[in-house]
Scaffold this motif. Structure first.
Motif, PDB file in Angstrom:
ATOM      1  N   UNK A  99       9.932  -6.581  -2.302  1.00 47.75           N
ATOM      2  CA  UNK A  99       8.719  -5.925  -1.806  1.00 47.75           C
ATOM      3  C   UNK A  99       8.552  -4.612  -2.550  1.00 47.75           C
ATOM      4  N   UNK A 108       6.225  -0.968  -3.274  1.00 49.83           N
ATOM      5  CA  UNK A 108       5.314  -0.005  -2.649  1.00 49.83           C
ATOM      6  C   UNK A 108       4.256   0.415  -3.655  1.00 49.83           C
ATOM      7  N   UNK A 109       3.164   0.989  -3.162  1.00 45.59           N
ATOM      8  CA  UNK A 109       2.215   1.591  -4.105  1.00 45.59           C
ATOM      9  C   UNK A 109       2.932   2.693  -4.909  1.00 45.59           C
ATOM     10  N   UNK A 110       2.417   2.952  -6.113  1.00 44.54           N
ATOM     11  CA  UNK A 110       2.984   4.030  -6.921  1.00 44.54           C
ATOM     12  C   UNK A 110       2.771   5.360  -6.185  1.00 44.54           C
ATOM     13  N   UNK A 111       3.764   6.218  -6.213  1.00 47.62           N
ATOM     14  CA  UNK A 111       3.632   7.498  -5.506  1.00 47.62           C
ATOM     15  C   UNK A 111       2.569   8.363  -6.179  1.00 47.62           C
TER      16      UNK A 111
END
Lengths: 480, 439
Positions: free
Chosen positions: A23, A25-28
C-alpha cells in the motif's frame, strides 16, 4: 466432506521479499523535519509484501477456519447463531465508521440516539430500570456489575461483606470477575435436579455475603426453577443477585430476569443479539440494573432530553470501564438486529432455540447419556461416555471429519466427559438431523473402529496438535 | 422470519419427536406467573426498512471525511487500505468463534500468531498477547499485573499528562485494591522512586503529545526495584525508538490507528507486550506455535493456566474475549503497509504535524506548548479554544480537541492532531482560520 484449505500456508515473514510494499501513500507535500536526536528508530522488522500476496495469504488463512457461514457450529453457551448480513451492511455506513468519539454531542445525534434506543430496548427485554452499553464483553459486564454491588455495599456501610456465591456450574469468568472486584468466592453445589442446591445456599448465607452470581438458564441448559426463592433468600441475607446473561437466547420474550428479583445483569450482545464473534471478539457486554443499583452503572450512558441526546455519568457511577462508550460498532449491529427481529421475533427466537435444542436432545439421548431428565432450554449437556476408552475429545474431533464444529467439551465441570450442545434457532431441521446422524454414526464407530476416533480429525488442515509442547517451550512469535 | 428456518409443519413434527404437545410445554420449568406472552415492543421490520432507519441515523453524524479533521486525542483519523476490511470481513473470519478447536481454527490462530509477531517487533517486546478491549483497559491491566508482580509494593506512579479517560479507567480497575496512585508532572526520569514503588508508568507520548525518552527513566525504575510500564503510540514506534529497546517491562498501546475505523470509540485494539520474565503474569489470550502428530506446523492457544476458564478465581485476570476482528484488521494492515509503508505513514504524520505546529506557532497569540512530539501537540490559544473550535466548525474545520472538554479550568488549550490524511492545503487553511478566529 468440507472445503477447507489443506495446504500449508507460510507466515507473512516467510512470504516477505525486500523492497515490496502492499500500500502506498500520496507523495508528501510538506517539508521534511528531522527526528529528535537520539530517539530515531533505525530498524523496523516488519514483512514486505505486495498487495496480491497479502490478499491471497489472508484469503487462504480464512479457508482454514470453520465458521457459522460455512458449517454448523453448535458450541454450548456460545450461541453461534447466524449473523445477518444486514448487520454488516448497517455498520459499514461512513456515518458510523468515520465518526470520532470526541465530536461535540450535536454532531453525533444519530449515534447518541442509537445508544439511547438500544439501552431502552435492552432494559425492556430484561425487565430492568436502566442500562449502560460501556462494557466491551460479557466478562467486562460481570466486572462492572460486581463493582456496582461493591459500591452499593460500601454506601450501605457494609464494606465487610466480601463473600460472593458462585454455583459450581458457572463460567470461569464469574469467579475471576469477583477476584478483580475484591470479593472472595464460595462455590455453591448443584442439587440432583441440576439446579442450585437450596439447602447449601441457605447454609452459605450469613452476614458476610455480598451476593450471588446466577446464570439462568444455567450452563447445564436448565432453568433455575427456584429463581424467585433464591433471590428472596439472598436479599433477606442482605446480598444482591447478579445475573449472567450468557444464556439469554432461551428467554427473550418469555421471561424477564428483572421480574424474578435479579438486581443487575449483563447481556452478551454477540450471543443473543447476533453480532459476529469475530474469531474471539469484539463482543459487547451491556449491563442493566434495577432502580436500586441503576445509579451505580458505569458511564457515560446516553440520555434523551426532549429528543436532544447527551452523554451523562450516572449519579453514583462506579466510573468508566473503558475509554469512550463501548464497542460502538458492535452496538450498531445489535440494534439493527433488534429492529428486524422486533418484540414478536424475539419471542420466536427463544421458542425455536428451545425447540431445536430439545429436538436434537431427543435424537441423541438414547446413545449419549443426558444426566438430567428435564426439558432443556436453548442447550443441553450430554456425556461422551459411550464406549470405554473413548473420550469426549475423540468424539469432538471425529465430528470435524463429518463437517461439523464440535460442541463445547469438558464444560460444565460438574458433568463427566461433558458435551454441551447449543444448536440455536437459526439452524434448520435437516441440519439437526444430519448432525444427530453423525453423532450416532460416531457412537457406532467408537464400538467398532475406535482408532477412527482416536486419530481424528483426518480431514482438517492439521491433525491433533501438541498443546503440551506449546506450553512447555513457548514459541509466541516468528523467529526468523 | 428470515433467520428462523423452521416451518409450522416442521415444528409440529419436532414437537412430536420430543413428545410434547406445544412449545409452551418446553418452558414449563419457568414458574407460570413469571412467563410473559410477548414483549411490549414494535414488531420486526424488513431488512430494507431497518437499513433505511439506520442510514437515517448515521447521516446525522459528522464525518471525518467531510471536514478538515485535526481531532485525535486517543482516536486517530488514519488511512485504511481497501484490502483490510475486504479480507477481515470474510465470513470465515467474521463468524468463527474463539479458536478452542485448533484443527478447524488455523486461520484465526495463524493470524493471531502473525499479529503477535509483528506487534512484538513494532513495540520492541519479546511477547505480545492477542489483545485487550482497548488501550485504556490494557494499561489498567498492566498496572494490576505490575502490582501483583511486585508484592509488598503498592505505589504506582502515573503521569499527570495521561489521557483523562485512561486515568479514569485505571481508577475503576483499582477500586478494590490497596494501591496508591501518585500522579507526577514532567519528565519521568526526574521522578523520585522508593521501595514502595511497584511501577513507573510512562506515556510515550502523553495526552499533550509530549514524548519524553523512556530509557533513563526505565533504568531508574529498575534501580529502585520497580517495573517500567509504557503506554505507547504504536505508529510513533515505527520511527521513534520502541519502548522495548529503551527498557520497558510492559508496553501497552491503543492500536486503533493501525487499520481500525473511528467507529465512535470502538471496537478498538488494546495492545500489550511484555518480557519473558513476566510472560506468565500477562493476562489475555496468547497463541503459540507447535506441531501436529505428523510433524506439521500448527498454532494453538497456549499458557492457558493463566486464564479464567482454567484457574477461575485464581486467574491473572477475568478477561475472556479478545478484540479478534480489530486485531485481524491490524494484522492485515501491518502486513500490507509493511516495513516501508508504516514508516511512510509515521514520517508523513510527523512532518505534517511539525509543519502545522510551525505555522500555528507563528500566529500572534498562539503558542505551541508541546516541545517534542509525534503527530499531536497542545496549542495555547488567545481565546477560549471551544469558541475557536465552534467558529472553525462552521468553515468545515475541526481544529482539534478543546481540552476544556476534560479540564474546565484549562479553557485555552487546543490539542491539535495531524495525520497522513491531512494535506498541506488543509494545514494552511487551518492556520489561516485560527488566525482569523483570534482576531
Amino acid at each position: 466432506m468440507n472445503t477447507m484449505n489443506m495446504r500449508d500456508e507460510p507466515l507473512v515473514y516467510e512470504l516477505s521479499r525486500p523492497g515490496r510494499i502492499g500500500c502506498t501513500l500520496p507523495r508528501s507535500d510538506v517539508p521534511e523535519y528531522a527526528l529528535p536526536e537520539g530517539l530515531a528508530r533505525t530498524e523496523l522488522d516488519l514483512p514486505e509484501l505486495d498487495e496480491l500476496t497479502v490478499v491471497r495469504h489472508f484469503t487462504r488463512l480464512s479457508q482454514k477456519n470453520f465458521s457459522i457461514d460455512t458449517e454448523f457450529y453448535p458450541l454450548g453457551s456460545c450461541t453461534m447463531k447466524y449473523n445477518p448480513k444486514a448487520n454488516e451492511a448497517a455498520a459499514a455506513h461512513p456515518g458510523w465508521k468515520n465518526l470520532h468519539p470526541l465530536v461535540e454531542p450535536e454532531h453525533a445525534q444519530g449515534a447518541l440516539e442509537l445508544l439511547w434506543r438500544l439501552q431502552e430496548a435492552l432494559q425492556k427485554i430484561g425487565g430492568f430500570a436502566a442500562a449502560s452499553l460501556q462494557p466491551a464483553a460479557g466478562a467486562h459486564g460481570e466486572f462492572s456489575g460486581v463493582l456496582m454491588i461493591h459500591a452499593a455495599l460500601k454506601d450501605r456501610g457494609e464494606p465487610s461483606r466480601k463473600k460472593m456465591l458462585i454455583p459450581d456450574s458457572a463460567h470461569g469468568t464469574n469467579p475471576a470477575s469477583c477476584t478483580m472486584a475484591g470479593f472472595v468466592t464460595q462455590t455453591i453445589p448443584s442439587g440432583p435436579d441440576g439446579n442450585i442446591d437450596i439447602a447449601a445456599l441457605r447454609a452459605a448465607l450469613d452476614d458476610t455475603v455480598a451476593g450471588i452470581m446466577i446464570t439462568n438458564p444455567n450452563t447445564l441448559g436448565l432453568f433455575e426453577t427456584n429463581i424467585e426463592e433464591i433471590c428472596r433468600l439472598v436479599h433477606e441475607a442482605g446480598g444482591y443477585v447478579y445475573g449472567d446473561g450468557a444464556n439469554m437466547n432461551a428467554l427473550t420474550g418469555v421471561f424477564k430476569p428483572g421480574s424474578s428479583g435479579i438486581d443487575v445483569m449483563h447481556f452478551n450482545l454477540h450471543k443473543t443479539f447476533s453480532t459476529p464473534h469475530g474469531g474471539g471478539g469484539p463482543g459487547a457486554g451491556m449491563i442493566a440494573a434495577n432502580e436500586a443499583l441503576a445509579p451505580y452503572l458505569p458511564g457515560p450512558v446516553a440520555v434523551n432530553r426532549n429528543k436532544s441526546y447527551r452523554l451523562e455519568i450516572p449519579a453514583k457511577s462506579i466510573g468508566q470501564v473503558k475509554a469512550f462508550y463501548g464497542n460502538f460498532g458492535v452496538l450498531v449491529r445489535a440494534y439493527i438486529y433488534l429492529l428486524m427481529t422486533g418484540g414478536n421475533g424475539l419471542r420466536r427466537v427463544a421458542e425455536n432455540a428451545v425447540l431445536n435444542a430439545n429436538y436434537l436432545k431427543a435424537l441423541v439421548e438414547g446413545v449419549y447419556p443426558v444426566p438430567y431428565k428435564r426439558h432443556c432450554m436453548h442447550e443441553f449437556v450430554a456425556k461422551g461416555t459411550i464406549v470405554p476408552g473413548v473420550h469426549t475429545l475423540d468424539i469432538a474431533k471425529r465430528l470435524i471429519d463429518y463437517g461439523f464444529h464440535p460442541p463445547t467439551i469438558y464444560f460444565p465441570l460438574i458433568v463427566q466427559e461433558a458435551l454441551m450442545i447449543e444448536p440455536t434457532e437459526t439452524e434448520s431441521k435437516e441440519t439437526l438431523d444430519q448432525y444427530a446422524d453423525a453423532m450416532l454414526k460416531i457412537a457406532k464407530e467408537a464400538a467398532e473402529q475406535p482408532e477412527l476416533l482416536h486419530d481424528a480429525p483426518h480431514n482438517a488442515p492439521v491433525a491433533r496438535l501438541d498443546e503440551v509442547m506449546a506450553a512447555r517451550c513457548p514459541i509466541l512469535c516468528y523467529r526468523g | 422470519m428470515p433467520f428462523i428456518p423452521n416451518t409450522d409443519a416442521e415444528r409440529t413434527g419436532m414437537l412430536k419427536t420430543i413428545g410434547v404437545e406445544s412449545v409452551e410445554e418446553l418452558f414449563s420449568d419457568i414458574p407460570a406467573h413469571l412467563r410473559i406472552k410477548n414483549l411490549d415492543m414494535p414488531d420486526g421490520v424488513s431488512e430494507m426498512e431497518a437499513l433505511a432507519a439506520l442510514d437515517a441515523l448515521a447521516e446525522r453524524n459528522a464525518q471525518t471525511t467531510k471536514m478538515d479533521w485535526f481531532l485525535g486525542a486517543g482516536a486517530y483519523n488514519s488511512y485504511i487500505p481497501a484490502l483490510v476490511p475486504a479480507l477481515a470481513s470474510r465470513g470465515e473470519f467474521l463468524t468463527a468463534y474463539t479458536p478452542y478447536q485448533p484443527e478447524v481454527s488455523q486461520g484465526t490462530l495463524q493470524a493471531i500468531f502473525e499479529y503477535q509477531s509483528m506487534a512484538a517487533k513494532l513495540l520492541g517486546m519479546p511477547v505480545v498477547n492477542a489483545s485487550h478491549y482497548d488501550g485504556a483497559t490494557a494499561l489498567a491491566e498492566a498496572v494490576l499485573m505490575a502490582w501483583k508482580a511486585k508484592e509488598g509494593r503498592n505505589r504506582i506512579l502515573l503521569p499527570a499528562d495521561l489521557h483523562p479517560e485512561y486515568a479514569k479507567v485505571i481508577a475503576t480497575y483499582l477500586t478494590s485494591f490497596d494501591i496508591e496512585l501518585v500522579r507526577y508532572d514532567g519528565d519521568p526520569k526526574m521522578v523520585s522512586l522508593d521501595e514502595r514503588t511497584a511501577a513507573l508508568v510512562i506515556a510515550y507520548p502523553g495526552f499533550s503529545g509530549e514524548a519524553y525518552p523512556v530509557e533513563k527513566a526505565a533504568a531508574r525504575a529498575h534501580a529502585a526495584g520497580a517495573l517500567c510500564i509504557v503506554l505507547a503510540d504504536p505508529v510513533m514506534c515505527a520511527i521513534f525508538k520502541s519502548p522495548g529497546e529503551q527498557g520497558a517491562d510492559i508496553v501497552t498501546a491503543e492500536g486503533q490507528s493501525l487499520g481500525n475505523p473511528l467507529n465512535f470509540g470502538g471496537p478498538y485494539l488494546g495492545m500489550m507486550g511484555t518480557t519473558e520474565a513476566l510472560l506468565r503474569r500477562m493476562p489475555g489470550r496468547i497463541v503459540g506455535e507447535t506441531k501436529d502428530k505428523e510433524g506439521r506446523r500448527g498454532f494453538v492457544l497456549t499458557l492457558s493456566t493463566r486464564e479464567q476458564h482454567i484457574r477461575r478465581e485464581k486467574a491473572v485476570s477475568n478477561i475472556c474475549s479478545n478484540q479478534g476482528l480489530s486485531m485481524l484488521q491490524t494484522c492485515i494492515y501491518l502486513a500490507a503497509l509493511g516495513k516501508q509503508g508504516l514508516r511512510h505513514v509515521a514520517k508523513q504524520s510527523y512532518d505534517k504535524a511539525h509543519y502545522a505546529a510551525e505555522l500555528i506557532g507563528r500566529i500572534p497569540g498562539f503558542r505551541v506548548a508541546t516541545k517534542q512530539f509525534f503527530r499531536e501537540f497542545l496549542v495555547q490559544t488567545p481565546k477560549p479554544a471551544a469558541d475557536i473550535a465552534r467558529a472553525l466548525a462552521k468553515k468545515g474545520i475541526v481544529p482539534g480537541l478543546p481540552v476544556s472538554r476534560y479540564f474546565p479550568d484549562r479553557p485555552n488549550g487546543l490539542l491539535v492532531c495531524v495525520t497522513e490524511m491531512n494535506s498541506r492545503q488543509q494545514i494552511e487553511r487551518l492556520a489561516a482560520a485560527l488566525k482569523e478566529a483570534s482576531e
